[in-house]
Design an enzyme around this catalytic site. Structure first.
Site, PDB file in Angstrom:
ATOM      1  N   SER A 178       0.806  -1.225   0.000  1.00  0.00           N
ATOM      2  CA  SER A 178       0.000   0.000   0.000  1.00  0.00           C
ATOM      3  C   SER A 178       0.837   1.273   0.000  1.00  0.00           C
ATOM      4  O   SER A 178       0.347   2.336  -0.344  1.00  0.00           O
ATOM      5  CB  SER A 178      -0.945   0.015   1.208  1.00  0.00           C
ATOM      6  N   LYS A 211       1.305   4.803   6.863  1.00  0.00           N
ATOM      7  CA  LYS A 211       0.716   5.592   5.783  1.00  0.00           C
ATOM      8  C   LYS A 211       1.395   6.956   5.759  1.00  0.00           C
ATOM      9  O   LYS A 211       2.276   7.247   6.552  1.00  0.00           O
ATOM     10  CB  LYS A 211      -0.799   5.768   5.981  1.00  0.00           C
TER      11      LYS A 211
END
Length: 277
Positions: free
Chosen positions: A132, A175
């Site tokens: 991701s 993230k």
């Protein structure tokens, strides 16, 4: 009458290698040796206090500067001893004073090493489970995380952060911060808008076709969303294959663990020891 005792260069080197500045003391340069140690030690402490020596690069620079200083004071003690063919020992040229100097040096080192110990104990390793965050991070990467990176200052936009998943406590994720507290964030056809103004999404990567999530939304459009104070909007760099704040919501400041600083292991060995942007 005092007895002449020329300085032995080997003894000067041995003493300096044992305790920095001790060779200068042996050569009759007590103040110079002590001044070298104090200026160097407090110089490092000052650079650390100013934030110059924080992080992994700071540890490396501290090691380099310490090594250069250590070698310099040994060479200086050796050269100084070779010049002192006619030397009358001073009162402090005695093992008792050498011992006192050594204990004082060790006490100073202990005091100044506390910040370094604090920093190194704040480091931890985490493994990246998915793609991701590709291409910055990829599945299988092991990263070094500074867990005290945000003790004084909050995360900035585009910082990589390690945090606890707000929907699944105990699950750690990585993230990138896209939206800050107090801002209005919106995504329109993959373009990022902050407070109504388009902001270059410098780390975002989309692929074709855009996958659909469980709710049937492609997440190419999102918001507008007002971000409360104490909250952050995060996204994976691989926008098309990342479950992030578009899915599980905002991340609370208290859930942020730290900042990744380095890739320490990867299946792709060319990525090892690469700083994380």
């Amino acid at each position: 009458m005092k007895e002449l005792k020329p300085r032995n260069a080997f003894h000067a080197v041995l003493l300096s290698a044992h305790i920095p500045g001790l060779g200068q003391m042996y050569n009759g340069e007590l103040l110079f040796g002590a001044l070298l140690v104090v200026c160097f030690s407090f110089g490092l402490a000052g650079l650390y206090g100013l934030g110059v020596l924080h992080g992994l690069s700071g540890v490396i620079w501290s090691f380099v500067l310490s090594t250069v200083f250590y070698i310099y004071q040994i060479v200086d003690a050796w050269l100084g001893a070779r010049k002192r063919f006619e030397y009358y020992p001073k009162k402090y040229n005695h093992w008792i004073y050498y011992t006192i100097y050594s204990l004082g040096f060790l006490a100073l080192c202990t005091l100044l090493l506390l910040p370094v110990i604090f920093f190194t104990t704040s480091l931890n390793l985490y493994k990246i489970p998915s793609r991701s965050m590709s291409p910055a991070l990829t599945g299988g990467d092991v990263i070094l995380v500074d867990e005290h990176a945000y003790d004084k200052f909050p995360p900035l936009r585009w910082d990589c952060v390690v945090f606890n998943n707000p929907k699944k406590p105990g699950r750690v994720m990585v993230k990138r911060v896209a939206g800050l507290p107090g801002e209005e964030l919106e995504i329109r056809f993959r373009n990022l808008f902050i407070d109504g103004k388009q902001t270059p999404d410098i780390f975002g990567n989309y692929t074709e076709p855009m996958p659909t999530d469980k709710k049937g939304l492609k997440k190419e459009n999102f918001g507008p969303l007002n971000i409360p104070y104490g909250k952050y909007f995060v996204m994976g760099d691989n926008r098309s294959h990342s479950r992030d704040s578009r899915h599980f919501g905002l991340v609370d400041e208290s859930d942020i663990i730290g900042k990744p600083i380095l890739v320490v292991y990867s299946w792709d060995m060319s990525r090892v020891m690469i700083p994380i942007e």
